[in-house]
Design a protein around this motif. Structure first.
Motif, PDB file in Angstrom:
ATOM      1  N   SER A 173      34.793  33.369  48.321  1.00 18.92           N
ATOM      2  CA  SER A 173      33.828  34.057  47.860  1.00 18.92           C
ATOM      3  C   SER A 173      33.795  35.376  47.147  1.00 18.92           C
ATOM      4  N   TYR A 174      35.357  36.037  47.385  1.00 18.53           N
ATOM      5  CA  TYR A 174      35.371  37.259  46.800  1.00 18.53           C
ATOM      6  C   TYR A 174      36.765  37.264  45.988  1.00 18.53           C
ATOM      7  N   VAL A 175      36.987  38.245  45.348  1.00 21.62           N
ATOM      8  CA  VAL A 175      38.435  38.482  44.622  1.00 21.62           C
ATOM      9  C   VAL A 175      38.338  40.124  44.534  1.00 21.62           C
ATOM     10  N   ILE A 176      39.919  40.533  44.867  1.00 17.03           N
ATOM     11  CA  ILE A 176      40.141  41.945  44.863  1.00 17.03           C
ATOM     12  C   ILE A 176      40.484  42.102  43.276  1.00 17.03           C
ATOM     13  N   ILE A 177      40.076  42.918  42.254  1.00 17.86           N
ATOM     14  CA  ILE A 177      40.333  43.345  41.234  1.00 17.86           C
ATOM     15  C   ILE A 177      40.833  44.685  40.826  1.00 17.86           C
ATOM     16  N   GLY A 178      41.830  44.878  40.083  1.00 18.39           N
ATOM     17  CA  GLY A 178      42.361  46.259  39.780  1.00 18.39           C
ATOM     18  C   GLY A 178      43.001  47.073  40.828  1.00 18.39           C
ATOM     19  N   HIS A 179      43.653  46.156  41.875  1.00 15.00           N
ATOM     20  CA  HIS A 179      44.404  46.956  42.967  1.00 15.00           C
ATOM     21  C   HIS A 179      45.318  47.971  42.061  1.00 15.00           C
ATOM     22  N   SER A 180      45.629  49.046  42.592  1.00 16.36           N
ATOM     23  CA  SER A 180      46.467  49.919  42.034  1.00 16.36           C
ATOM     24  C   SER A 180      47.936  49.269  41.783  1.00 16.36           C
ATOM     25  N   GLU A 181      48.210  48.338  42.793  1.00 17.50           N
ATOM     26  CA  GLU A 181      49.752  47.863  42.590  1.00 17.50           C
ATOM     27  C   GLU A 181      49.737  46.902  41.341  1.00 17.50           C
ATOM     28  N   ARG A 182      48.713  46.353  41.004  1.00 22.85           N
ATOM     29  CA  ARG A 182      48.518  45.536  39.692  1.00 22.85           C
ATOM     30  C   ARG A 182      48.449  46.331  38.501  1.00 22.85           C
ATOM     31  N   ARG A 183      47.865  47.517  38.773  1.00 25.13           N
ATOM     32  CA  ARG A 183      47.900  48.597  37.738  1.00 25.13           C
ATOM     33  C   ARG A 183      49.101  49.072  37.391  1.00 25.13           C
ATOM     34  N   GLU A 184      49.865  49.492  38.497  1.00 22.16           N
ATOM     35  CA  GLU A 184      51.187  50.177  38.277  1.00 22.16           C
ATOM     36  C   GLU A 184      52.263  49.140  37.888  1.00 22.16           C
ATOM     37  N   TYR A 185      52.308  47.983  38.682  1.00 24.60           N
ATOM     38  CA  TYR A 185      53.580  47.208  38.234  1.00 24.60           C
ATOM     39  C   TYR A 185      53.205  45.879  37.117  1.00 24.60           C
ATOM     40  N   PHE A 186      52.148  45.853  36.962  1.00 24.37           N
ATOM     41  CA  PHE A 186      51.611  44.868  35.979  1.00 24.37           C
ATOM     42  C   PHE A 186      50.683  45.442  34.609  1.00 24.37           C
ATOM     43  N   LYS A 187      50.854  46.871  34.487  1.00 24.27           N
ATOM     44  CA  LYS A 187      50.208  47.474  33.407  1.00 24.27           C
ATOM     45  C   LYS A 187      48.767  47.075  33.245  1.00 24.27           C
ATOM     46  N   GLU A 188      48.119  46.714  34.370  1.00 27.77           N
ATOM     47  CA  GLU A 188      46.610  46.403  34.088  1.00 27.77           C
ATOM     48  C   GLU A 188      45.781  47.702  33.638  1.00 27.77           C
ATOM     49  N   THR A 189      44.927  47.242  32.578  1.00 27.20           N
ATOM     50  CA  THR A 189      44.292  48.545  32.186  1.00 27.20           C
ATOM     51  C   THR A 189      42.845  48.465  32.721  1.00 27.20           C
ATOM     52  N   ASN A 190      42.042  49.418  32.132  1.00 27.95           N
ATOM     53  CA  ASN A 190      40.613  49.405  32.727  1.00 27.95           C
ATOM     54  C   ASN A 190      39.844  48.359  31.809  1.00 27.95           C
TER      55      ASN A 190
END
Ligand code: PEP
Length: 258
Positions: A93-110
């Motif tokens: 029923s939930y999902v985490i989005i934009g965790h700082s580890e994903r932003r840092e290691y997988f270069k996820e942008t805003n």
């Protein structure tokens, strides 16, 4: 702002930890230990491979299931990715989005974060949007500007009525334990200051009523011994817990510790 009382949400982020058997065992123990909790919402976010089986364990209990990431397309040639509908299909029923580890290691942008958020809204999957500054940004006193930008870009083109699907997690990167017990959490005072700032930013983007209805979780070395002080703060509506959520006993002490 005139805050109505919100039911707190405590979410466990297991990250890249636990085999299938370990995940099922931990969920089974948490279900027993937390069965008497009525005044809080509880969420566990295991790795993808364990979602379906953990759901079998917690189905019908007071524990909800969440994933740690999602993709922004419904289906197609996107090797390795998982859609919101697939997550709902296995019980999330939930999902985490934009965790700082994903932003840092997988270069996820805003921009990527925003695409994920908007597809989750369209598919009615609740999203926990993570924001938070680095140590250098805080030292340079640009932390508020940075978090404001993460909110404005992460929630771009999101309508006020869709904010019922959004939870914000404020996770100062410097406070996340990363398995290092020496990491220090933000003080309750600093966390409250940022939570109030996040709520004010949401009020500017939407309106006061919408901002007051959004849960803002604190994440970053939340532990059994600091949860009470953090949760006593007006704008802290729950926690996103990493390291201390891996052991059922410590997670249960956090959930029951305020
Ligand atoms: C997290 O990374 O979401 C987190 C809050 O981790 P920890 O509790 O280990 O600091």
């Amino acid at each position: 702002m005139n805050m109505k009382k919100m039911v707190p949400l405590i979410a466990a982020n297991w990250k890249l930890n636990k085999t299938l058997e370990e995940a099922v065992d931990a969920a089974s123990m948490m279900k027993i230990m937390l069965s008497d909790v009525k005044d809080k919402e509880i969420l566990i976010c295991p790795p993808f491979i364990a979602l379906a089986q953990v759901y079998n364990v917690i189905k019908g209990s007071n524990i909800m299931l969440g994933a740690q990431d999602v993709f922004w397309e419904e289906k197609g040639a996107f090797t390795g990715e998982v859609s919101p509908m697939m997550l709902k299909d296995v019980g999330c029923s939930y999902v985490i989005i934009g965790h700082s580890e994903r932003r840092e290691y997988f270069k996820e942008t805003n921009e990527a974060v925003n695409k994920k958020v908007r597809l989750c809204i369209a598919d009615e999957l609740n999203a926990i949007l993570c924001v938070g500054e680095s140590f250098e940004q805080r030292q340079k006193k640009v932390h508020k500007d940075f978090v404001e930008k993460e909110l404005e870009e992460g929630l771009a083109r999101v309508k006020r009525e869709d904010m019922k699907h959004i939870t914000i997690a404020y996770e100062p990167i410097w406070a996340i334990s990363s398995g290092d017990p020496n990491h220090k959490p933000a003080t309750a005072k600093d966390a409250q200051e940022m939570h109030a700032f996040i709520r004010k930013t949401l009020a500017n983007m939407f309106d006061d009523k919408t901002a007051d209805s959004v849960r803002i979780l604190y994440g970053g070395s939340m532990k059994p011994d600091n949860v009470k002080e953090l949760m006593a703060k007006k704008d802290i509506n729950g926690g996103l817990v990493g390291g201390a959520s891996l052991e059922p006993e410590s997670f249960a002490r956090i959930v029951k510790g305020f």
